[in-house]
Design an enzyme around this catalytic site. Structure first.
Site, PDB file in Angstrom:
ATOM      1  N   CYS A   1       0.855  -1.199   0.000  1.00  0.00           N
ATOM      2  CA  CYS A   1       0.000   0.000   0.000  1.00  0.00           C
ATOM      3  C   CYS A   1       0.883   1.239   0.000  1.00  0.00           C
ATOM      4  O   CYS A   1       1.713   1.410   0.879  1.00  0.00           O
ATOM      5  CB  CYS A   1      -0.887  -0.026   1.243  1.00  0.00           C
ATOM      6  SG  CYS A   1      -1.708   1.527   1.598  1.00  0.00           S
TER       7      CYS A   1
ATOM      8  N   CYS B   1      -3.979   7.284  -1.469  1.00  0.00           N
ATOM      9  CA  CYS B   1      -5.297   7.363  -2.113  1.00  0.00           C
ATOM     10  C   CYS B   1      -6.366   7.898  -1.176  1.00  0.00           C
ATOM     11  O   CYS B   1      -7.372   8.443  -1.628  1.00  0.00           O
ATOM     12  CB  CYS B   1      -5.702   5.997  -2.645  1.00  0.00           C
ATOM     13  SG  CYS B   1      -4.334   5.100  -3.362  1.00  0.00           S
TER      14      CYS B   1
ATOM     15  N   THR C   1      -4.172   4.819   7.466  1.00  0.00           N
ATOM     16  CA  THR C   1      -3.140   4.508   6.487  1.00  0.00           C
ATOM     17  C   THR C   1      -2.232   5.717   6.235  1.00  0.00           C
ATOM     18  O   THR C   1      -2.717   6.804   5.920  1.00  0.00           O
ATOM     19  CB  THR C   1      -3.814   4.082   5.166  1.00  0.00           C
ATOM     20  OG1 THR C   1      -4.562   2.906   5.424  1.00  0.00           O
ATOM     21  CG2 THR C   1      -2.800   3.821   4.075  1.00  0.00           C
TER      22      THR C   1
ATOM     23  N   GLU D   1      -0.108   1.687   9.078  1.00  0.00           N
ATOM     24  CA  GLU D   1      -1.333   2.112   9.738  1.00  0.00           C
ATOM     25  C   GLU D   1      -0.991   2.486  11.176  1.00  0.00           C
ATOM     26  O   GLU D   1      -0.130   1.860  11.789  1.00  0.00           O
ATOM     27  CB  GLU D   1      -2.395   1.006   9.746  1.00  0.00           C
ATOM     28  CG  GLU D   1      -3.332   1.026   8.556  1.00  0.00           C
ATOM     29  CD  GLU D   1      -2.760   0.375   7.317  1.00  0.00           C
ATOM     30  OE1 GLU D   1      -1.913  -0.528   7.473  1.00  0.00           O
ATOM     31  OE2 GLU D   1      -3.135   0.761   6.192  1.00  0.00           O
TER      32      GLU D   1
ATOM     33  N   HIS E   1     -13.089   5.687  -3.104  1.00  0.00           N
ATOM     34  CA  HIS E   1     -12.050   4.860  -2.491  1.00  0.00           C
ATOM     35  C   HIS E   1     -12.221   3.377  -2.826  1.00  0.00           C
ATOM     36  O   HIS E   1     -11.240   2.646  -2.929  1.00  0.00           O
ATOM     37  CB  HIS E   1     -12.035   5.082  -0.982  1.00  0.00           C
ATOM     38  CG  HIS E   1     -10.720   4.762  -0.352  1.00  0.00           C
ATOM     39  ND1 HIS E   1      -9.516   5.135  -0.912  1.00  0.00           N
ATOM     40  CD2 HIS E   1     -10.400   4.085   0.772  1.00  0.00           C
ATOM     41  CE1 HIS E   1      -8.524   4.698  -0.150  1.00  0.00           C
ATOM     42  NE2 HIS E   1      -9.026   4.053   0.878  1.00  0.00           N
TER      43      HIS E   1
ATOM     44  N   TYR F   1      -9.352   0.648  -4.964  1.00  0.00           N
ATOM     45  CA  TYR F   1      -8.772  -0.640  -4.587  1.00  0.00           C
ATOM     46  C   TYR F   1      -8.304  -1.471  -5.784  1.00  0.00           C
ATOM     47  O   TYR F   1      -7.851  -2.602  -5.601  1.00  0.00           O
ATOM     48  CB  TYR F   1      -9.717  -1.411  -3.656  1.00  0.00           C
ATOM     49  CG  TYR F   1      -9.369  -1.092  -2.216  1.00  0.00           C
ATOM     50  CD1 TYR F   1      -9.641   0.163  -1.688  1.00  0.00           C
ATOM     51  CD2 TYR F   1      -8.696  -1.997  -1.413  1.00  0.00           C
ATOM     52  CE1 TYR F   1      -9.277   0.490  -0.392  1.00  0.00           C
ATOM     53  CE2 TYR F   1      -8.326  -1.683  -0.120  1.00  0.00           C
ATOM     54  CZ  TYR F   1      -8.616  -0.443   0.385  1.00  0.00           C
ATOM     55  OH  TYR F   1      -8.225  -0.115   1.659  1.00  0.00           O
TER      56      TYR F   1
ATOM     57  N   CYS G   1      -5.721  -0.779  -6.779  1.00  0.00           N
ATOM     58  CA  CYS G   1      -4.320  -0.857  -6.326  1.00  0.00           C
ATOM     59  C   CYS G   1      -3.915  -2.314  -6.112  1.00  0.00           C
ATOM     60  O   CYS G   1      -2.786  -2.704  -6.409  1.00  0.00           O
ATOM     61  CB  CYS G   1      -4.120  -0.059  -5.042  1.00  0.00           C
ATOM     62  SG  CYS G   1      -4.999  -0.741  -3.602  1.00  0.00           S
TER      63      CYS G   1
ATOM     64  N   GLU H   1      -6.120  -5.568   4.584  1.00  0.00           N
ATOM     65  CA  GLU H   1      -6.579  -4.262   4.114  1.00  0.00           C
ATOM     66  C   GLU H   1      -7.593  -4.438   2.982  1.00  0.00           C
ATOM     67  O   GLU H   1      -8.540  -3.656   2.851  1.00  0.00           O
ATOM     68  CB  GLU H   1      -5.387  -3.428   3.646  1.00  0.00           C
ATOM     69  CG  GLU H   1      -5.734  -1.981   3.383  1.00  0.00           C
ATOM     70  CD  GLU H   1      -4.510  -1.155   3.042  1.00  0.00           C
ATOM     71  OE1 GLU H   1      -3.614  -1.683   2.351  1.00  0.00           O
ATOM     72  OE2 GLU H   1      -4.441   0.009   3.459  1.00  0.00           O
TER      73      GLU H   1
HETATM   74 FE1  SF4 Z   1      -3.325   1.811   0.007  1.00  0.00          FE
HETATM   75 FE2  SF4 Z   1      -4.770   0.824  -1.988  1.00  0.00          FE
HETATM   76 FE3  SF4 Z   1      -5.920   2.354  -0.066  1.00  0.00          FE
HETATM   77 FE4  SF4 Z   1      -4.261   3.373  -1.942  1.00  0.00          FE
HETATM   78  S1  SF4 Z   1      -6.298   2.440  -2.271  1.00  0.00           S
HETATM   79  S2  SF4 Z   1      -4.254   3.857   0.233  1.00  0.00           S
HETATM   80  S3  SF4 Z   1      -2.727   1.743  -2.132  1.00  0.00           S
HETATM   81  S4  SF4 Z   1      -4.991   0.308   0.161  1.00  0.00           S
HETATM   82 FE    FE Z   2      -7.071   1.768   2.586  1.00  0.00          FE
END
Ligand code: SF4
Ligand code: FE
Length: 518
Positions: free
Chosen positions: A113, A117, A204, A270, A305, A309, A311, A459
Site C-alpha cells: 500500500c 489514495c 493509512t 497504519e 475509495h 482498490y 491498487c 486491508e
Molecule cells: Fe493503500 Fe490501496 Fe488504499 Fe491506496 S487504495 S491507500 S494503495 S490500500
Molecule cells: Fe485503505
C-alpha cells in the site's frame, strides 16, 4: 490563542514545494511527532527500520510522477505547475481512469500500500460535498476548501485522510456513547476555530503525510452535530499522538539482511491517531454541524475509495509473477495444472480491475464540476477485493509448496558450515541459484503471511469498509423494483408504457444509460 498551535499551521503553510522523492524524505525529518512503537517514542521515523519501508512506498509516488508524468502527474489548475496526480480533483471520467492506472502501476512497483489514495479520494469527495453544503446553507466551505487545495498544490505534499472513528459501543450513536471521545468531536470553540478530541483507528500513511483531513465516519443525527466536523490540520499539530500498528513479522526489518523480510524496500503503514484538544482554525474547517451531509460525504468518499482498490491488482500482478517464477525455479512451469492456476489467478485479478476501472469510466459530473465514479461498480470492485486476493494468495502458496512456511533463516543460508548444505539441498532447477528460489518464496510469504499481507489481504478485507458495507450499498443501488417490472413486462403480466424508459429506470440506471448515450 496558543502560539504553538498557530505555529504548526504557519510552518506547514511556509513549507517548501516537494518535487522529488528525496525532497519528500527530507520533509519528514525533524518533525518531532509524538509516535509510539514498542513502548517507546520514535524520535525519527525516517531512520526507523520498521517505519522506513512505508516511507519508501510513498516516496515512490514522487519518483513515478517524475519518471512518468503522463501517468502520475497533472498540471495544477491553480499553480500551472506539475504536481502529483494524487492531488488532482477529477473533472472528467478519463482523469478518474488515470488515477486507477497509476494505482495499478504503483502496486506493481511497491508490492504494498502506497498510502496516498485516502487523501486523494477525500479531496475529490470534499470538492462536491462542500459545494452542495454551501448551496443549501449559504455557507463558505467550498471557497475554504479550494484555498486549502491550492495550498496543497503549491506544496505538492501528502494528505492523509482520517475517517474511521474507534466507535465504542456499535449499537449507540456518537452522542449516546458513555465516553464522548469514541467519535472525534468538538470540545471547545473560540473566535478563531475549534478544538477536537477523539481517536481515528488504522489510519493509512498518517505519519508519512504532511496534512490530515478529519472526516465523520458515518451517517449522523441532529443530536450528533458536534461530531459533524471536517477539517484539515498539519500532522505535527500539538496534541496529536500516533500509536504505530504492528504488522505480522515486522521485526524482521530489524534483523539486518535483505532476504527474510521478503520485500526489503517497501511496506505499508497504519497507526491509531489520538487527538487531545487539537486546534483547527476556521479557514481549515469544511463542515461544522451540517450532520445531514455526513452520509453524503462518507458515501462519495467510499465511492472513490472503493474503486481505488484496483491498487490490489498491481499487488496481484506481483503475486502472479512470484507464483510463475517459483514454478519455473521448481522446474514445473510446463505442467498444465500450473498454467491453469496462473490463468485462474489472472482471471481473478483482472475481474477486480475490470470493475474498478469501469467505475471510473462511468464517472459523471457532480454540481461542483468534480467527477464521481460509478457507485455500483465501485462497490462491486471493492467487494471483489474482499475475496479474490485471498484466492490469488492461496494459489500462490499452492504453487510455492510448503517451503514458503518452513525455510531456514538468512543467517543459516550464510552460515560458514551449514550454508553450503542449504544451498545444496534447497536447490530446485540446477541453473537457478538457491538464494533466488528462497527470495521468491520469501516474497510470497511476505505478501500472504508477513508484513505486506496487511496490504494485500487484511486491508483488502476491511480497508474502505468491510464486506457488509459494500453489500449495503449494492443492495441500495440494485433497482429491484425496476428489474421486477422488466420481468413482468416480458412475462405478459404488465404492458410496457410508451414513456421514456430511462426515466422509469430510476436514478442509478437512468444516469448510467444517459452517460452511455452521450
Ligand atoms: Fe493503500 Fe490501496 Fe488504499 Fe491506496 S487504495 S491507500 S494503495 S490500500
Ligand atoms: Fe485503505
Amino acid at each position: 490563542m496558543i502560539n504553538s498551535e498557530i505555529k504548526a499551521f504557519q510552518k506547514a503553510e511556509e513549507a517548501k514545494k516537494i518535487v522529488s522523492s528525496l525532497d519528500y524524505i527530507e520533509s519528514l525529518k525533524n518533525r518531532n511527532l509524538d509516535i509510539y512503537l514498542f513502548g517507546e517514542n520514535v524520535i525519527e521515523p525516517v531512520d526507523h527500520p520498521i517505519i522506513r519501508p512505508s516511507i519508501n512506498a510513498v516516496a515512490k509516488t514522487y519518483d513515478l510522477a517524475n519518471e512518468h508524468p503522463e501517468l502520475a502527474a497533472v498540471t495544477s489548475p491553480y499553480t500551472g505547475e506539475k504536481i502529483s496526480r494524487f492531488l488532482n480533483v477529477c473533472t472528467s471520467a478519463n482523469e478518474l481512469v488515470l488515477q486507477n492506472k497509476m494505482q495499478r502501476k504503483l502496486g506493481q512497483l511497491t508490492g504494498t500500500c502506497f498510502q496516498r489514495c485516502v487523501g486523494m479520494d477525500a479531496c475529490n469527495a470534499l470538492h462536491s460535498v462542500t459545494y452542495e453544503i454551501d448551496q443549501k446553507y449559504n455557507s463558505n466551505y467550498h471557497k475554504r476548501f479550494l484555498a486549502f487545495l491550492k495550498l496543497m498544490h503549491e506544496k505538492n505534499c501528502v494528505i492523509g485522510g482520517a475517517m474511521t472513528d474507534v466507535k465504542g459501543d456499535r449499537s449507540l450513536l456518537p452522542h449516546q456513547q458513555v465516553d464522548p471521545d469514541m467519535f472525534v468531536h468538538i470540545t471547545k470553540r473560540t473566535r478563531d476555530g475549534i478544538f477536537v478530541s477523539g481517536a481515528k483507528a488504522h489510519q493509512t500513511g498518517c505519519i508519512n503525510s504532511h496534512w490530515l483531513i478529519i472526516m465523520p465516519t458515518m451517517r449522523l443525527s441532529d443530536a450528533d452535530k458536534e461530531y459533524a466536523i471536517v477539517g484539515a490540520l498539519p500532522v505535527d499539530s500539538p496534541g496529536i499522538a500516533y500509536i504505530y500498528g504492528r504488522q505480522s513479522c515486522d521485526t524482521r526489518s530489524m534483523e539486518g539482511g535483505s532476504i527474510d523480510v521478503g520485500n526489503a524496500t517497501f511496506g505499508g503503514q497504519e497507526a491509531m491517531v489520538i487527538f487531545d484538544k487539537v486546534f483547527i482554525p476556521n479557514k481549515y474547517i469544511f463542515m461544522d454541524g451540517e450532520h445531514d451531509f455526513a452520509s453524503m460525504l462518507v458515501e462519495r468518499f467510499t465511492t472513490y475509495h472503493r474503486r481505488s482498490y484496483v491498487c490490489k491488482t498491481g499487488l496481484g500482478d506481483v503475486m502472479i509473477g512470484a507464483a510463475a517464477a517459483i514454478a519455473e525455479y521448481n522446474g514445473i512451469e510446463k505442467a498444465s495444472h500450473i498454467k491453469d492456476k496462473l490463468v485462474e489467478m489472472t482471471h481473478l485479478n483482472e475481474t477486480i480491475y475490470g470493475t474498478g476501472i469501469a467505475s471510473s469510466y462511468q464517472g459523471f459530473p457532480t454540481a461542483s464540476g468534480a467527477y464521481l465514479s460509478d457507485p455500483m461498480l465501485a462497490n462491486v470492485c471493492k467487494h471483489h477485493v474482499t475475496k479474490m486476493p485471498y484466492e490469488i494468495g492461496r494459489l500462490a502458496q499452492d504453487l510455492a509448496g510448503g517451503l514458503v512456511a518452513t525455510l531456514p533463516s538468512e543467517k543459516e543460508l550464510n552460515h560458514p558450515k551449514i550454508g553450503k548444505l542449504i544451498r545444496k539441498y534447497l536447490r530446485g532447477k540446477a541453473d537457478v541459484p538457491t538464494e533466488d528460489r528462497i527470495r521468491i518464496l520469501r516474497l510470497i510469504e511476505n505478501m500472504t503471511l508477513g508484513r505486506n499481507a496487511v496490504g494485500y489481504l487484511t486491508e483488502s478485507m476491511h480497508g474502505a469498509g468491510s464486506p457488509k458495507a459494500q453489500r449495503i450499498l449494492i443492495g441500495r443501488l440494485m433497482q429491484t423494483e425496476y428489474k421486477k417490472r422488466l420481468a413482468r413486462i416480458l412475462s405478459g403480466i404488465e404492458t410496457e408504457t410508451p414513456s421514456n424508459l430511462t426515466e422509469e429506470m430510476g436514478s442509478y440506471f437512468a444516469r448510467v444509460f444517459k452517460i452511455d448515450a452521450n
